[in-house]
Write an enzyme that holds these catalytic residues in place. Sequence first.
Site, PDB file in Angstrom:
ATOM      1  NE  ARG A 121      -3.784  -2.069   1.567  1.00 48.47           N
ATOM      2  CZ  ARG A 121      -3.827  -3.115   2.893  1.00 48.47           C
ATOM      3  NH1 ARG A 121      -3.275  -3.384   3.747  1.00 48.47           N
ATOM      4  NH2 ARG A 121      -4.643  -4.096   2.971  1.00 48.47           N
ATOM      5  CE  LYS A 143      -0.756  13.410 -14.627  1.00 47.55           C
ATOM      6  NZ  LYS A 143      -1.221  14.072 -15.274  1.00 47.55           N
ATOM      7  CD  GLU A 185       7.436  16.332 -22.224  1.00 52.38           C
ATOM      8  OE1 GLU A 185       6.676  17.316 -21.959  1.00 52.38           O
ATOM      9  OE2 GLU A 185       6.603  15.351 -23.018  1.00 52.38           O
ATOM     10  CE  LYS A 226       5.606  17.291 -14.156  1.00 51.45           C
ATOM     11  NZ  LYS A 226       5.210  16.138 -14.712  1.00 51.45           N
ATOM     12  CD  GLU A 236      -3.664  16.510 -15.162  1.00 57.70           C
ATOM     13  OE1 GLU A 236      -3.665  16.239 -14.970  1.00 57.70           O
ATOM     14  OE2 GLU A 236      -4.806  15.855 -16.257  1.00 57.70           O
ATOM     15  NE  ARG A 240       0.438  16.965 -12.494  1.00 59.34           N
ATOM     16  CZ  ARG A 240       1.218  15.925 -11.708  1.00 59.34           C
ATOM     17  NH1 ARG A 240       0.870  15.685 -10.451  1.00 59.34           N
ATOM     18  NH2 ARG A 240       1.931  14.937 -12.543  1.00 59.34           N
ATOM     19  CG  ASN A 244      -2.218  16.782 -19.954  1.00 62.64           C
ATOM     20  OD1 ASN A 244      -1.461  16.456 -19.615  1.00 62.64           O
ATOM     21  ND2 ASN A 244      -3.633  16.610 -19.051  1.00 62.64           N
ATOM     22  CG  HIS A 247       1.657  15.061 -23.198  1.00 61.63           C
ATOM     23  ND1 HIS A 247       1.933  16.971 -23.644  1.00 61.63           N
ATOM     24  CD2 HIS A 247       2.225  14.537 -22.906  1.00 61.63           C
ATOM     25  CE1 HIS A 247       3.008  16.520 -22.953  1.00 61.63           C
ATOM     26  NE2 HIS A 247       3.251  15.320 -23.026  1.00 61.63           N
ATOM     27  CG  HIS A 251      -1.691  10.840 -24.611  1.00 58.27           C
ATOM     28  ND1 HIS A 251      -2.072  11.319 -23.438  1.00 58.27           N
ATOM     29  CD2 HIS A 251       0.004  10.610 -23.980  1.00 58.27           C
ATOM     30  CE1 HIS A 251      -1.073  10.985 -22.555  1.00 58.27           C
ATOM     31  NE2 HIS A 251       0.489  10.684 -22.811  1.00 58.27           N
ATOM     32  CG  HIS A 264       6.291  10.617 -24.465  1.00 53.98           C
ATOM     33  ND1 HIS A 264       4.822  10.117 -24.250  1.00 53.98           N
ATOM     34  CD2 HIS A 264       6.534  11.959 -23.769  1.00 53.98           C
ATOM     35  CE1 HIS A 264       4.045  11.178 -23.903  1.00 53.98           C
ATOM     36  NE2 HIS A 264       5.388  12.626 -23.012  1.00 53.98           N
TER      37      HIS A 264
END
Length: 363
Positions: A121, A143, A185, A226, A236, A240, A244, A247, A251, A264
């Site tokens: 956990r 993330k 980026e 960041k 987010e 935040r 993206n 992206h 994606h 990427h």
Amino acid sequence: MGNITVELGGRSYPIIIRDGMLPSIGPRMHRLGLRGRAAVVTNALVGGLYGKTVMGSLKDAGFDAVRITLPDGEEYKNVEAVGMVYDGLVAHRMERTSPVVALGGGVIGDIAGFAAATYLRGTPYIQVPTTLLAQVDSSVGGKTGVNHPMGKNLIGAFHQPRAVFTDPAVLKTLDERQLRAGAAEVIKYGVILDEALFAFMEANAGRIFASVSPLSMAIERSCRIKAGVVSVDEREGGLRAILNFGHTFGHAIENIAGYGALVHGEAVAIGMCMAAELSVSLGLCAPDAARRIRSLAAALGLPVHPPDIAPGAFMAALRMDKKVSSGVIRFILPTSIGKVVIREVDERDIKLAIRKSLRDSAR
Ligand SMILES: NC(=O)c1ccc[n+]([C@@H]2O[C@H](COP(=O)([O-])OP(=O)(O)OC[C@H]3O[C@@H](n4cnc5c(N)ncnc54)[C@H](O)[C@@H]3O)[C@@H](O)[C@H]2O)c1
């Protein structure tokens, strides 16, 4: 070089950027209060280059460290790889306080972080990013996760690292394509929040990869941006989302082209150019800003046009994005360099923008 803090109350953590810092990772972890067993998650390539240094540093600092080696590549960023990490953690009898060290690029960071988020956990983990993309982006912000055959990063968790240790010296062994991909980026940060960074990249595009100093400056500036965004909006809920930028299209392109066909950062570069064009077509952005984004991406050796994808397949892939809610597709759209807005965009306008990008790329 700089020390930056991601401010999250009791879960705040430092990003330390220092040339040649790899051998000091063990003592630094010790200073954070970490002790006992540890696991270094890496792949054969990065482990072969830097595993010995990191393992040695951990052992010298008193850790009982084991190395877990995963296959290399985005196509292995899946639940099977997470299972391999669990197997290693169980075999080494890692405890809830035992730190996991992610030594590698974004793929290793995301897998190791997710394993750390879920094993017992949640165990502490340290990011030691070794690609430019990981140093400016994926190592910061918590993330973690893996891909599902139906889409990228569909399985994951927020789990903040205890520290990010960034050594720009490791970029000397990174191939140029990966360096360029990481620079995408950096362009992103410039477009969303920092015109000065964007202008710095424009001014240094020809020499950015040849010398450590401008690259380190770009890494530090990117991490500050960041860290600032994540400190305000960890999960987010609002701000935040601007990270993206590029992206959503990116994606979709990655999903269709197949993981690995484009790296990427290359998909993000194309995505940023497409989002900028979409913004121009909606009347939100002057054509010159879109031109500057395209020119900078091209000057850094990044692709700026999408591969040949049927517009219908493109739309279907966009709808699969996990950020699409109730069928509404939201885009981060530049209004100028350094400023963006978040907008729901009509499918008709998206299709028009896709068709235009495909036409431009066919020229
Ligand atoms: N978690 C986040 O916030 C976040 C943000 C952006 C991207 N990502 C994820 O990051 C991943 C991409 O990461 P990436 O671009 O770092 O790719 P990657 O991790 O696949 O690394 C690229 C290649 O470089 C090699 N490599 C790494 N460091 C090296 C070094 N110093 N010298 C030589 N070779 C080296 C790797 O073994 C690999 O072959 C994607 O899965 C993406 O979804 C996550």
